[in-house]
Scaffold this active site. Sequence first.
Site, PDB file in Angstrom:
ATOM      1  N   LEU A 583      25.008 -14.031 -17.206  1.00 50.19           N
ATOM      2  CA  LEU A 583      26.260 -14.147 -16.473  1.00 50.19           C
ATOM      3  C   LEU A 583      26.535 -12.845 -15.731  1.00 50.19           C
ATOM      4  O   LEU A 583      26.069 -11.779 -16.117  1.00 50.19           O
ATOM      5  CB  LEU A 583      27.424 -14.432 -17.424  1.00 50.19           C
ATOM      6  CG  LEU A 583      27.538 -15.837 -18.020  1.00 50.19           C
ATOM      7  CD1 LEU A 583      28.799 -15.921 -18.866  1.00 50.19           C
ATOM      8  CD2 LEU A 583      27.547 -16.907 -16.953  1.00 50.19           C
ATOM      9  N   HIS A 584      27.303 -12.945 -14.666  1.00 40.33           N
ATOM     10  CA  HIS A 584      27.826 -11.758 -13.993  1.00 40.33           C
ATOM     11  C   HIS A 584      26.670 -10.856 -13.552  1.00 40.33           C
ATOM     12  O   HIS A 584      26.454  -9.776 -14.080  1.00 40.33           O
ATOM     13  CB  HIS A 584      28.793 -11.007 -14.907  1.00 40.33           C
ATOM     14  CG  HIS A 584      29.808 -11.888 -15.556  1.00 40.33           C
ATOM     15  ND1 HIS A 584      30.371 -11.614 -16.781  1.00 40.33           N
ATOM     16  CD2 HIS A 584      30.358 -13.063 -15.167  1.00 40.33           C
ATOM     17  CE1 HIS A 584      31.231 -12.571 -17.101  1.00 40.33           C
ATOM     18  NE2 HIS A 584      31.228 -13.466 -16.138  1.00 40.33           N
ATOM     19  N   ILE A 585      25.947 -11.322 -12.559  1.00 41.38           N
ATOM     20  CA  ILE A 585      24.733 -10.642 -12.086  1.00 41.38           C
ATOM     21  C   ILE A 585      25.161  -9.562 -11.100  1.00 41.38           C
ATOM     22  O   ILE A 585      25.837  -9.838 -10.113  1.00 41.38           O
ATOM     23  CB  ILE A 585      23.788 -11.668 -11.456  1.00 41.38           C
ATOM     24  CG1 ILE A 585      23.546 -12.807 -12.450  1.00 41.38           C
ATOM     25  CG2 ILE A 585      22.473 -11.026 -11.068  1.00 41.38           C
ATOM     26  CD1 ILE A 585      23.074 -14.079 -11.810  1.00 41.38           C
TER      27      ILE A 585
END
Length: 648
Positions: A583-585
Amino acid sequence: MTTDVFSPRQARALIAIADTLVPGWDGVPGARDIDIVASVSRTAAHKMLPRELRELKIFLDLWDTRGMGVVNKMGPRRFSAQSQARREETLFGWGESPVPAARSVFQGLRSLLIGSYYIAPGATAARAAIGYLEAPGPLPDAPAPSLHPIDLPAGRALSADVVVVGSGAGGGTAAAVLAAAGLDVLVLEKGGYHDDRDFGSGELDALTTLYAGAPAISAEGQFSSFMAGGTLGGGTVVNWSTSFTTPEHVRAEWAAHGARQFAGDEFTRSLDAVQRRLGVNTDHGRASSRDAILERGLTTLGWHCEAMPRNVLGCDQGIECGRCGYGCRIGAKQSTVKTWLQDAAADGARIAVGVEVRRVIVERGRATGVEAIGPDGASVTVAAKAVVVAAGSLQTPPLLRRSGLRNKRIGENLRLHPVTAVAGVFDEDVRPWEGGLQTRYSTEHADLDGDGYGVIYETGPASPGAITLFQPWQSAAQHAADMRALRNTVQVGVIVRDTGSGRVTVGRDGEPVVRYRLSDHDAAHMHRGVVGAAEILAAAGARSVRSSHQNRVDARLPGSLDGFAAAAQREGYGPARCMMIALHIMGSAAMGGSRETSATDPDGATWEVPNLVVADASCFPTPSGVNPMISIEAIAHMNASRLAAHLA
């Protein structure tokens, strides 16, 4: 998408594997009894790069052969000719193989096939057995779409002051700021335009229209999925509305990398502007059953627990909210479609969808436009005075590379929030797919070493298709038992702020190749989080807990968690050992003070091309440590404001 993605031979192998994983239970049809091939075909065609799909087809061509039978130690016999028990044993052998590549193949198949089964239109009986209500469809009185994307005529050159590539948290915000400054702005979005009247469909439709596709199986088997939005508005349309401001210690850390405004008033003003525009509040924070259990456990332990700030107005905080990860039917989520893109359009910005930008045109050290592929497959050229790239941390670096930029830091410093989950089964009826997306969180272990790195705890809605991301498979019977217990199950997410990093390079096909391996330090943090999540669930009254390790790690409660912790430590967190998603790259075109240490300068501009500005999460010098939407929008607001001043 039709079933001709796979040949008849490949389809037979696919069905044999899928029906081994999910043969049905208690009168529920198995994978063989529904059109599993159609669901897998649509999912794979959307989720996989062409090279990944080719590799899957080669594997399926070989799988149900006598030769593969020998490899699988079954003798010269086809997989499909074996008993259910023998087929299960074979698949589980791949899942627990000492060879990481073999484990990764199994996890990729498990995620694709089981997920495709539960989201298939024909799997209504399976969803009913779980207690999951069928998709309601769009609201009959949903308003008409308020944005009006333009058509891009093939073969005709267009022009604008600024072309913005992407329309999510970064691109949408940048477009509004630039248009408000009086500039002629053209937003180019690869995905389609979907608004209130398009939401309410099943998981298969939502996942293949609202979420970004490839790459699917990446990062050396470390993750089963990279999650990102793939529609106008990007991730802001499908995210869980969590709206944390950038923590002060993270701002100081970013400033120390050379973009000193992160610690000053300029970034504060952008953060404030973003939170005002999105209507961030804690007034829509009624706890779901999941979050009530999370809060109960945290309170019993005496650990930190706080209400989640959210960018919603008029949210029902119930059944509608639980499905909002597939688009908000009632228009409560303040995505960029509802906010910044509306502002941009009101100030004259044009928006085009279904347009894939392949290259920024660079002439004599200046960006002069972009080359793209339109919805009909024809090439489109747009001339511009400046270009803003907000394609996301996996796609921005390849775009910059395809455009001829050579800075060695482009694509380096890929930072993530690796996520796993611990499941707790309760006597109470949880219905984990309902209620506020996220309304409580804990930072009890967010600073494990005194440097601001650790884990945070959150829950999230668990629909039948999504649940399989963190659900290991040991046998068909165990899988059926886990699914029967789903309505009584809470998953506590363990979100790691990584200290290590990966990289994004460009394959021969021009598409991203992701390299990432969880560091030992981050694995230790994840382990502490897994044990912590189990402690939370136990304190809340769970009767059992299990981790997301492929080799099952669980504990019956009440009782000690020492054996659970030791078993999780033994299994470890190497590739395909424990189910994780990325998540949240972030971070793959990081801002900083030197071209030797960063991909973009303190203005967010590339070092080689000063009017080519990046405005998405790839700008982050280090991970935000919290859900990053507000941080992305604030960076885009700040970088676009600087670009507008330069152009003026």
